[in-house]
Design an enzyme around this catalytic site. Structure first.
Site, short mmCIF file in Angstrom:
data_model
loop_
_atom_site.label_atom_id
_atom_site.label_comp_id
_atom_site.label_asym_id
_atom_site.label_seq_id
_atom_site.Cartn_x
_atom_site.Cartn_y
_atom_site.Cartn_z
N LYS A 116 0.86 -1.22 0.00
CA LYS A 116 0.00 0.00 0.00
C LYS A 116 0.87 1.24 0.00
CE LYS A 116 -1.47 1.38 4.23
NZ LYS A 116 -1.17 2.74 4.68
N ASN A 117 1.93 1.25 0.81
CA ASN A 117 2.75 2.45 0.98
C ASN A 117 3.71 2.70 -0.16
OD1 ASN A 117 1.34 2.85 3.29
ND2 ASN A 117 3.01 2.35 4.70
N CYS A 126 -4.28 11.72 13.35
CA CYS A 126 -4.96 10.43 13.34
C CYS A 126 -4.69 9.80 14.70
CB CYS A 126 -4.45 9.56 12.20
SG CYS A 126 -2.80 8.97 12.50
N ARG A 152 0.72 14.02 13.19
CA ARG A 152 1.05 13.84 11.78
C ARG A 152 1.21 15.19 11.05
NH1 ARG A 152 -0.48 8.59 10.54
NH2 ARG A 152 1.15 8.63 8.96
N ASP A 158 5.73 0.39 11.95
CA ASP A 158 4.52 -0.28 11.47
C ASP A 158 4.45 -1.75 11.87
OD1 ASP A 158 4.26 1.52 8.31
OD2 ASP A 158 3.84 2.06 10.38
N ARG A 206 -8.00 -0.84 5.51
CA ARG A 206 -7.25 0.23 4.82
C ARG A 206 -5.94 -0.31 4.26
NH1 ARG A 206 -6.51 5.65 7.89
NH2 ARG A 206 -5.32 5.83 5.99
C1 EPZ Z 1 4.70 6.84 6.42
O1 EPZ Z 1 3.90 7.82 7.04
C2 EPZ Z 1 3.84 5.59 6.32
N1 EPZ Z 1 2.67 5.89 5.47
C3 EPZ Z 1 3.39 5.17 7.72
O2 EPZ Z 1 2.63 3.98 7.59
C4 EPZ Z 1 4.64 4.89 8.55
O3 EPZ Z 1 4.26 4.55 9.86
C5 EPZ Z 1 5.53 6.14 8.57
O4 EPZ Z 1 5.85 6.54 7.22
C6 EPZ Z 1 6.84 5.90 9.31
O5 EPZ Z 1 7.54 4.85 8.70
C7 EPZ Z 1 2.82 5.89 4.14
O6 EPZ Z 1 3.92 5.69 3.61
C8 EPZ Z 1 1.60 6.16 3.34
P1 EPZ Z 1 6.67 10.22 8.45
P2 EPZ Z 1 4.40 9.36 7.07
O7 EPZ Z 1 6.47 11.50 7.73
O8 EPZ Z 1 5.22 9.64 5.87
C9 EPZ Z 1 7.19 13.54 11.79
C10 EPZ Z 1 0.86 2.54 7.96
O9 EPZ Z 1 0.58 1.94 8.99
N2 EPZ Z 1 6.93 14.52 10.72
O10 EPZ Z 1 7.81 9.34 8.05
O11 EPZ Z 1 3.21 10.20 7.35
C11 EPZ Z 1 5.96 12.70 12.12
O12 EPZ Z 1 5.14 13.36 13.05
C12 EPZ Z 1 1.27 3.98 8.04
O13 EPZ Z 1 0.91 2.03 6.81
C13 EPZ Z 1 7.01 15.88 11.03
O14 EPZ Z 1 7.26 16.27 12.17
O15 EPZ Z 1 5.33 9.36 8.34
C14 EPZ Z 1 6.57 11.44 12.68
O16 EPZ Z 1 6.87 11.65 14.04
C15 EPZ Z 1 1.07 4.54 9.41
N3 EPZ Z 1 6.76 16.79 10.04
C16 EPZ Z 1 7.90 11.29 11.91
O17 EPZ Z 1 8.15 12.57 11.32
C17 EPZ Z 1 6.46 16.40 8.76
O18 EPZ Z 1 6.29 17.28 7.88
C18 EPZ Z 1 7.85 10.26 10.78
O19 EPZ Z 1 6.70 10.52 10.01
C19 EPZ Z 1 6.40 15.02 8.47
C20 EPZ Z 1 6.63 14.10 9.46
#
Ligand code: EPZ
Length: 417
Positions: free
Chosen positions: A22-23, A117, A122, A305, A397
């Site tokens: 999915k990702n 969420c 996020r 994850d 999802r």
């Molecule tokens: C991706 O989410 C995945 N989703 C998530 O999978 C996964 O848990 C996550 O990466 C971490 O590996 C998809 O790829 C669609 P991040 P993403 O930006 O990109 C902070 C699932 O279960 N952050 O890597 O949204 C954030 O708060 C889902 O399939 C900022 O502060 O995660 C977090 O603490 C859940 N500012 C950390 O970075 C930003 O602008 C990592 O988040 C962006 C992120």
């Protein structure tokens, strides 16, 4: 609202084929916006987030046709609305991934803020900061990002935090920008690398995807391509833990074991027998499960994850384990539900202490997010008696017919509408 009913105690035996990730499919679908030509995506998983993205792209004027055997034909030739409305984004926060491509090709975009969420706030500040460095103007008001540019320019962007979709969004923005973009402290996830492969097949010039430093040299336009989505390493890891927790013997096929090396080595550490192949691996669960600590970090370390699924396994450990979640601030909701099944867990901030040695008993439980629902299924497989999991729309999802796949492996599991 569907529920999942499980009667625990059956070991999983046999062979399971892993679906597309999915990702990896979500950013690939967004990347289609970068060209007016036809794109074919293979091995797309039929999960709810993909269907929501199909609806979102359709609302913009993208032709999306599902063909047989998990192939999608997509064509963003006649784009009308440059907008991702709240009604769609609120159900699938990853819609933010259309921001980069829309800005790159159309110089304008209006995307609803994804909002938080269950697992955390996020934020998308790193996405917006990067786009502004590339010459975009991003105004946030009334729950939307209004972004525009006279033309994106290459920039040096260093991420203060590793962000997967932040890296993907900016990579897609940079492929049509004028000049060269460097993404530093970029995410190395296989899904990022898979997206870069697709963009290069479209004519983009990208080096270093899969490492912490990615270099993108902008080109004038991109063409269509045929691209295969990688297998879902999190689904593969979930089935590996299902075999471990039921003491089963499972062949996990159609996946790349290297993409979940950290998960498989952690499972070996707790006493599960793993034998790796090229396109799959075998998992043999053992009666004794050792309690071992784990901390989640960005790829290639143990993935956040898989944290909820690992916690379910540690409830069966022979001692105490500490699980530390460094990525998201609120990703322990599954602990509360596991406790209803008899698990002994203490949560303190980013750490959960899991005391094993006690059998789980079936109970009525509630899913709170995608991976929490997987964790509850794994606990139900091991628990004595019947478990009913409510709110399984979370599960749908990101997992395609997981209950059918598990039933074929001998689990007593069914969906009740
Ligand atoms: C991706 O989410 C995945 N989703 C998530 O999978 C996964 O848990 C996550 O990466 C971490 O590996 C998809 O790829 C669609 P991040 P993403 O930006 O990109 C902070 C699932 O279960 N952050 O890597 O949204 C954030 O708060 C889902 O399939 C900022 O502060 O995660 C977090 O603490 C859940 N500012 C950390 O970075 C930003 O602008 C990592 O988040 C962006 C992120």
């Amino acid at each position: 609202m569907d529920k999942i009913r499980i009667v625990g105690g059956k070991e999983l035996l046999g062979r399971v084929e892993i679906s597309g990730a999915k990702n990896a499919a979500l950013p690939a679908m967004a990347a289609v916006l970068l060209t007016p030509e036809t794109v074919w995506l293979e091995n797309v998983p039929y999960v709810r987030d993909i269907l929501t993205t199909r609806e979102l792209l359709g609302s913009m004027g993208v032709e999306v046709e599902a063909q047989e055997n998990e192939t999608f034909m997509l064509k963003a030739a006649n784009i009308g609305a440059l907008e991702a409305p709240y009604e769609l984004v609120k159900t699938m926060r990853t819609s933010i991934l259309v921001l980069g491509p829309l800005l790159a090709r159309f110089k304008k975009a209006r995307v609803s803020l994804p909002g938080g969420c269950a697992i955390g706030a996020r934020p998308i500040n790193l996405h917006l900061q990067g786009l502004e460095k590339m010459g975009a103007k991003c105004d946030v008001s009334h729950g939307y990002v209004e972004a525009s540019t006279t033309g994106l320019r290459g920039a040096y962007i260093q991420f203060e935090t590793v962000t997967v979709t932040g890296t993907e969004n900016l990579m897609m923005a940079a492929v049509l920008a004028s000049g060269e973009t460097m993404l530093d402290n970029a995410a190395c996830e296989p899904e990022v690398e898979n997206l870069a492969e697709m963009l290069c097949a479209m004519g983009a010039r990208i080096e270093g995807a899969g490492t912490r430093t990615i270099r993108i040299r902008g080109v004038k336009k991109l063409k269509g391509c045929r691209h295969r989505i990688i297998p879902d390493r999190i689904e593969a890891g979930t089935f590996a833990i299902a075999a471990a927790i039921t003491r089963g013997n499972l062949e996990v096929a159609n996946c790349n074991p290297k993409h979940l090396a950290s998960v498989l080595s952690q499972l070996s550490l707790v006493g599960t027998e793993i034998s790796m192949g090229e396109t799959g691996f075998r998992v043999r669960g053992h009666a004794d499960i050792s309690s071992k600590n784990v901390t989640t970090y960005p790829y290639p370390a143990f993935p956040t994850d898989m944290q909820a699924q690992y916690m379910a396994l540690m409830t069966q450990g022979d001692g105490t384990s500490i699980i530390t979640e460094t990525i998201f601030e609120n990703r322990f909701m599954h602990a509360l539900e596991l406790m209803r099944m008899g698990a002994d867990i203490t949560v303190e901030g980013r750490q959960a202490m899991v005391r094993g040695g006690r059998p789980l008993t079936g109970a009525k439980v509630q899913a709170s997010d995608l991976r929490a629902s997987a964790s509850l299924i794994l606990a139900g497989l091991a628990a004595e008696g019947e478990t009913i999991i409510d709110r399984v729309y979370h599960l749908d999802r990101g997992y395609f017919q997981i209950e059918k796949k598990m039933a074929q492996l001998g689990a007593e599991i069914e969906r009740i509408s």
